[in-house]
Design an enzyme around this catalytic site. Structure first.
Site, PDB file in Angstrom:
ATOM      1  N   ARG A 104      -3.930  21.316 -15.035  1.00  0.00           N
ATOM      2  CA  ARG A 104      -2.762  20.443 -15.373  1.00  0.00           C
ATOM      3  C   ARG A 104      -3.126  19.845 -16.622  1.00  0.00           C
ATOM      4  NH1 ARG A 104       0.107  15.707 -11.682  1.00  0.00           N
ATOM      5  NH2 ARG A 104       1.376  15.116 -13.138  1.00  0.00           N
ATOM      6  N   LYS A 161       2.594  11.454 -11.734  1.00  0.00           N
ATOM      7  CA  LYS A 161       1.894  10.776 -12.563  1.00  0.00           C
ATOM      8  C   LYS A 161       2.609   9.299 -12.588  1.00  0.00           C
ATOM      9  CE  LYS A 161      -1.177  13.473 -15.296  1.00  0.00           C
ATOM     10  NZ  LYS A 161      -1.390  13.936 -16.784  1.00  0.00           N
ATOM     11  N   LYS A 209       6.350  23.194 -14.244  1.00  0.00           N
ATOM     12  CA  LYS A 209       5.499  22.117 -14.043  1.00  0.00           C
ATOM     13  C   LYS A 209       4.992  21.953 -12.438  1.00  0.00           C
ATOM     14  CE  LYS A 209       4.670  17.518 -14.557  1.00  0.00           C
ATOM     15  NZ  LYS A 209       4.951  16.105 -15.210  1.00  0.00           N
ATOM     16  N   ASN A 243      -0.844  18.776 -21.390  1.00  0.00           N
ATOM     17  CA  ASN A 243      -1.200  17.817 -22.416  1.00  0.00           C
ATOM     18  C   ASN A 243      -1.252  18.174 -24.149  1.00  0.00           C
ATOM     19  OD1 ASN A 243      -1.323  15.560 -20.844  1.00  0.00           O
ATOM     20  ND2 ASN A 243      -3.315  16.156 -20.122  1.00  0.00           N
ATOM     21  N   GLU A 249       9.188  18.567 -25.221  1.00  0.00           N
ATOM     22  CA  GLU A 249       8.397  18.902 -23.796  1.00  0.00           C
ATOM     23  C   GLU A 249       8.804  20.204 -23.180  1.00  0.00           C
ATOM     24  OE1 GLU A 249       5.865  16.817 -23.162  1.00  0.00           O
ATOM     25  OE2 GLU A 249       6.230  15.099 -23.858  1.00  0.00           O
ATOM     26  N   HIS A 277      -0.526  16.645 -27.138  1.00  0.00           N
ATOM     27  CA  HIS A 277      -0.655  15.300 -26.743  1.00  0.00           C
ATOM     28  C   HIS A 277      -1.886  14.409 -27.584  1.00  0.00           C
ATOM     29  CE1 HIS A 277       2.538  16.282 -24.360  1.00  0.00           C
ATOM     30  NE2 HIS A 277       2.717  15.102 -23.784  1.00  0.00           N
ATOM     31  N   GLU A 305      -5.240  16.657 -11.900  1.00  0.00           N
ATOM     32  CA  GLU A 305      -5.707  17.009 -12.953  1.00  0.00           C
ATOM     33  C   GLU A 305      -7.145  17.329 -13.262  1.00  0.00           C
ATOM     34  OE1 GLU A 305      -3.344  15.143 -16.504  1.00  0.00           O
ATOM     35  OE2 GLU A 305      -5.126  15.230 -17.460  1.00  0.00           O
ATOM     36  N   HIS A 357      -1.244  11.149 -29.197  1.00  0.00           N
ATOM     37  CA  HIS A 357      -1.512   9.826 -29.020  1.00  0.00           C
ATOM     38  C   HIS A 357      -2.128   9.095 -30.235  1.00  0.00           C
ATOM     39  CE1 HIS A 357      -1.608  11.008 -24.237  1.00  0.00           C
ATOM     40  NE2 HIS A 357      -0.301  10.629 -24.865  1.00  0.00           N
ATOM     41  N   HIS A 398       8.010   9.422 -28.305  1.00  0.00           N
ATOM     42  CA  HIS A 398       6.915  10.164 -27.912  1.00  0.00           C
ATOM     43  C   HIS A 398       6.868  11.744 -28.123  1.00  0.00           C
ATOM     44  CE1 HIS A 398       3.414  11.580 -24.983  1.00  0.00           C
ATOM     45  NE2 HIS A 398       4.469  12.119 -24.338  1.00  0.00           N
ATOM     46  N   ARG A 414       0.880  -1.164  -0.038  1.00  0.00           N
ATOM     47  CA  ARG A 414      -0.107  -0.058  -0.054  1.00  0.00           C
ATOM     48  C   ARG A 414       0.880   1.357   0.098  1.00  0.00           C
ATOM     49  NH1 ARG A 414      -3.786  -2.875   3.268  1.00  0.00           N
ATOM     50  NH2 ARG A 414      -5.418  -3.497   1.962  1.00  0.00           N
TER      51      ARG A 414
HETATM   52  P1  NAD Z   1      12.602   6.104 -21.946  1.00  0.00           P
HETATM   53  O1  NAD Z   1      12.470   5.721 -20.562  1.00  0.00           O
HETATM   54  O2  NAD Z   1      12.163   4.873 -22.701  1.00  0.00           O
HETATM   55  O3  NAD Z   1      14.260   6.351 -22.354  1.00  0.00           O
HETATM   56  C1  NAD Z   1      14.605   6.387 -23.753  1.00  0.00           C
HETATM   57  C2  NAD Z   1      15.804   5.688 -24.170  1.00  0.00           C
HETATM   58  O4  NAD Z   1      16.903   6.205 -23.543  1.00  0.00           O
HETATM   59  C3  NAD Z   1      15.711   4.067 -23.418  1.00  0.00           C
HETATM   60  O5  NAD Z   1      16.091   3.226 -24.389  1.00  0.00           O
HETATM   61  C4  NAD Z   1      16.822   4.293 -22.453  1.00  0.00           C
HETATM   62  O6  NAD Z   1      17.301   2.969 -21.911  1.00  0.00           O
HETATM   63  C5  NAD Z   1      17.840   5.058 -22.757  1.00  0.00           C
HETATM   64  N1  NAD Z   1      18.370   6.110 -22.037  1.00  0.00           N
HETATM   65  C6  NAD Z   1      17.984   6.646 -20.511  1.00  0.00           C
HETATM   66  N2  NAD Z   1      18.827   7.259 -20.015  1.00  0.00           N
HETATM   67  C7  NAD Z   1      20.057   7.374 -21.022  1.00  0.00           C
HETATM   68  C8  NAD Z   1      21.104   7.921 -20.872  1.00  0.00           C
HETATM   69  N3  NAD Z   1      21.681   8.720 -20.032  1.00  0.00           N
HETATM   70  N4  NAD Z   1      22.222   7.642 -21.780  1.00  0.00           N
HETATM   71  C9  NAD Z   1      21.803   6.881 -22.865  1.00  0.00           C
HETATM   72  N5  NAD Z   1      20.536   6.271 -23.044  1.00  0.00           N
HETATM   73  C10 NAD Z   1      19.675   6.510 -22.000  1.00  0.00           C
HETATM   74  O7  NAD Z   1      11.733   7.266 -22.654  1.00  0.00           O
HETATM   75  P2  NAD Z   1      11.775   8.723 -21.997  1.00  0.00           P
HETATM   76  O8  NAD Z   1      11.316   9.519 -23.407  1.00  0.00           O
HETATM   77  O9  NAD Z   1      12.605   8.950 -20.933  1.00  0.00           O
HETATM   78  O10 NAD Z   1      10.114   8.569 -21.541  1.00  0.00           O
HETATM   79  C11 NAD Z   1       9.144   8.199 -22.155  1.00  0.00           C
HETATM   80  C12 NAD Z   1       7.931   7.888 -21.065  1.00  0.00           C
HETATM   81  O11 NAD Z   1       7.905   8.615 -20.092  1.00  0.00           O
HETATM   82  C13 NAD Z   1       6.447   7.445 -21.740  1.00  0.00           C
HETATM   83  O12 NAD Z   1       6.410   6.245 -21.233  1.00  0.00           O
HETATM   84  C14 NAD Z   1       5.891   8.350 -21.286  1.00  0.00           C
HETATM   85  O13 NAD Z   1       4.608   8.061 -21.270  1.00  0.00           O
HETATM   86  C15 NAD Z   1       6.264   8.811 -20.013  1.00  0.00           C
HETATM   87  N6  NAD Z   1       5.974  10.038 -19.563  1.00  0.00           N
HETATM   88  C16 NAD Z   1       5.389  10.307 -18.174  1.00  0.00           C
HETATM   89  C17 NAD Z   1       5.040  11.562 -17.923  1.00  0.00           C
HETATM   90  C18 NAD Z   1       4.694  11.774 -16.471  1.00  0.00           C
HETATM   91  O14 NAD Z   1       4.170  12.887 -15.995  1.00  0.00           O
HETATM   92  N7  NAD Z   1       4.652  10.503 -15.710  1.00  0.00           N
HETATM   93  C19 NAD Z   1       5.338  12.616 -18.680  1.00  0.00           C
HETATM   94  C20 NAD Z   1       5.940  12.379 -19.840  1.00  0.00           C
HETATM   95  C21 NAD Z   1       6.288  11.309 -20.328  1.00  0.00           C
HETATM   96  N1  GLY Z   2       3.010  15.098 -18.247  1.00  0.00           N
HETATM   97  C1  GLY Z   2       1.859  15.355 -18.256  1.00  0.00           C
HETATM   98  C2  GLY Z   2       1.546  15.644 -16.536  1.00  0.00           C
HETATM   99  O1  GLY Z   2       2.349  15.618 -15.855  1.00  0.00           O
HETATM  100  O2  GLY Z   2       0.494  15.981 -16.262  1.00  0.00           O
END
Ligand code: NAD
Ligand code: GLY
Length: 346
Positions: free
Chosen positions: A227, A133, A213, A231, A175, A234, A223, A238, A251, A111
């Site tokens: 918030r 998130k 942010k 998006n 972003e 987005h 949200e 999507h 992305h 939990r």
């Molecule tokens: P990712 O985590 O897949 O990383 C991208 C690639 O870079 C991967 O292959 C990873 O292994 C590699 N990598 C990571 N750090 C590295 C480094 N320092 N040097 C070399 N390679 C490295 O992708 P991302 O773009 O970081 O994140 C995308 C994800 O984030 C999506 O799933 C998306 O939904 C999520 N997201 C979440 C939020 C949120 O608010 N929670 C906001 C935006 C995106």
């Molecule tokens: N990336 C969108 C949010 O955090 O709300």
């Protein structure tokens, strides 16, 4: 540099530190969740700075396709085997995939246990690691399973970005452009003059994006309103990601195209001038981000908007720029007006 988040509903305040990770001191068991690629590059660096009683490394396969319940089960299994308890700590070392999954596991293990985000991609530093998130994907779509669960601290180190592939770096910049267009025109000026080799400028961009942010999340953690502005781009992105099976675009790249589409809609509604629309397009292109996508069928593209979490009561919520540095949330745009814009991308 540091940004402090003080959430009304969160149980604790937390700080996002930028280039301040000298040492992390923790008690009890620590689980570092990472993937083989990031572990090979940065785990040793982190372990030199981690002071704790006992740590466990848990690696999951690299890639968005592994951001799922199977990986969550795998992590949970290892936490149970290693007898983690509520005083244990998780550390997410990786990009947004790792931070979203670690946060989700932290929110459900017994939990809820604490977790720290150490984002290693630009996208995770400027966006995913901050704001709580968490979640995973399933066959019905992206991030459809998850929770709002805040980390206890976030450490963004610009040094990590030295090993990041250029395409991933640019995806993170998309972003940052999003934050600037929605909230801060001076940040757009900064991005236009940004020299990729200037580490100080990079840290400043990370700081600005995190600060913006944090300001939004403090006002609307769950949200209910503001918030949703995060998006921007987005809703279109999507659909593009889905149509291309998450294979053609990162992305952030899909978001860049999505912002350009949202800008076209905003311009047609008189919310933004053609010059402002072109200014943003030029900036995205300067970062080698795509700004266009060939829509095969504008009607099915439009119908796909309804799969988005942001559509409510059969109304699509469009997040649109109002000039540069301001925004409008619109649920009243007629289908024909949107279709006309989508047709421009045929
Ligand atoms: P990712 O985590 O897949 O990383 C991208 C690639 O870079 C991967 O292959 C990873 O292994 C590699 N990598 C990571 N750090 C590295 C480094 N320092 N040097 C070399 N390679 C490295 O992708 P991302 O773009 O970081 O994140 C995308 C994800 O984030 C999506 O799933 C998306 O939904 C999520 N997201 C979440 C939020 C949120 O608010 N929670 C906001 C935006 C995106
Ligand atoms: N990336 C969108 C949010 O955090 O709300």
């Amino acid at each position: 540099m540091k940004v402090e988040l003080n959430l009304h509903k969160a149980t604790q305040k937390y700080n996002v530190y930028i280039d301040e990770l000298d040492e992390i001191k923790l008690n009890g068991k620590v689980g570092i969740i990472t993937n083989p690629k990031v572990a090979g590059l940065w785990l040793g660096w982190l372990l030199e700075r981690l002071k704790c009683d006992e740590y466990f490394i848990i690696t999951v396969a690299d890639g968005e396709e592994y951001k799922n319940m199977a990986s969550v089960e795998q992590i949970l299994e290892q936490l149970f085997v290693s007898k983690f308890d509520r005083s244990s700590m998780l550390i997410a070392l990786g990009g947004g995939v790792i931070s979203d999954m670690t946060g989700f596991v932290a929110s459900i293990y017994e939990r809820g246990i604490n977790f720290i985000n150490i984002p290693t991609t630009l996208l995770a530093q400027v966006d995913a690691s901050v704001g709580g998130k968490t979640g995973v994907n399933n066959k019905f779509g992206k991030n459809l399973i998850g929770s709002f669960y805040q980390p206890v601290a976030v450490y963004c180190e610009s040094r990590f970005l030295k090993t990041l592939p250029e395409r991933e770096f640019a995806a993170g910049l998309a972003e940052a452009v999003k934050m600037a267009v929605m909230f801060d025109s001076s940040m757009l000026d900064m991005l236009e003059n940004f020299n990729l080799k200037d580490e100080g400028a990079l840290a400043k961009i990370i700081y600005n994006a995190v600060w913006l942010k944090a300001d939004v999340v403090q006002q609307d953690e769950h949200e209910k309103g503001l918030r949703a502005v995060l998006n921007y781009g987005h809703t279109f992105a999507h659909v593009i990601e889905n149509e291309t099976n998450y294979k053609q675009f990162l992305h952030g790249e899909a978001v860049a195209i999505g912002m350009n589409m949202a800008n076209a809609l905003a311009a047609s509604l008189g919310l933004m001038s053609e010059q402002e629309k072109l200014r943003i397009k030029r900036l995205l292109e300067k970062f080698s981000l795509p700004t266009t996508y060939k829509i095969a069928d504008e009607n099915s593209f439009y119908e796909a908007f309804f799969m988005d979490k942001k559509s409510e009561n059969k109304k699509i919520k469009f997040i649109l720029p109002k000039g540069i540095g301001a925004h409008e949330i619109r649920s009243d745009i007629k289908k024909e007006q949107v279709i006309e814009i989508l047709r421009e991308f045929r």
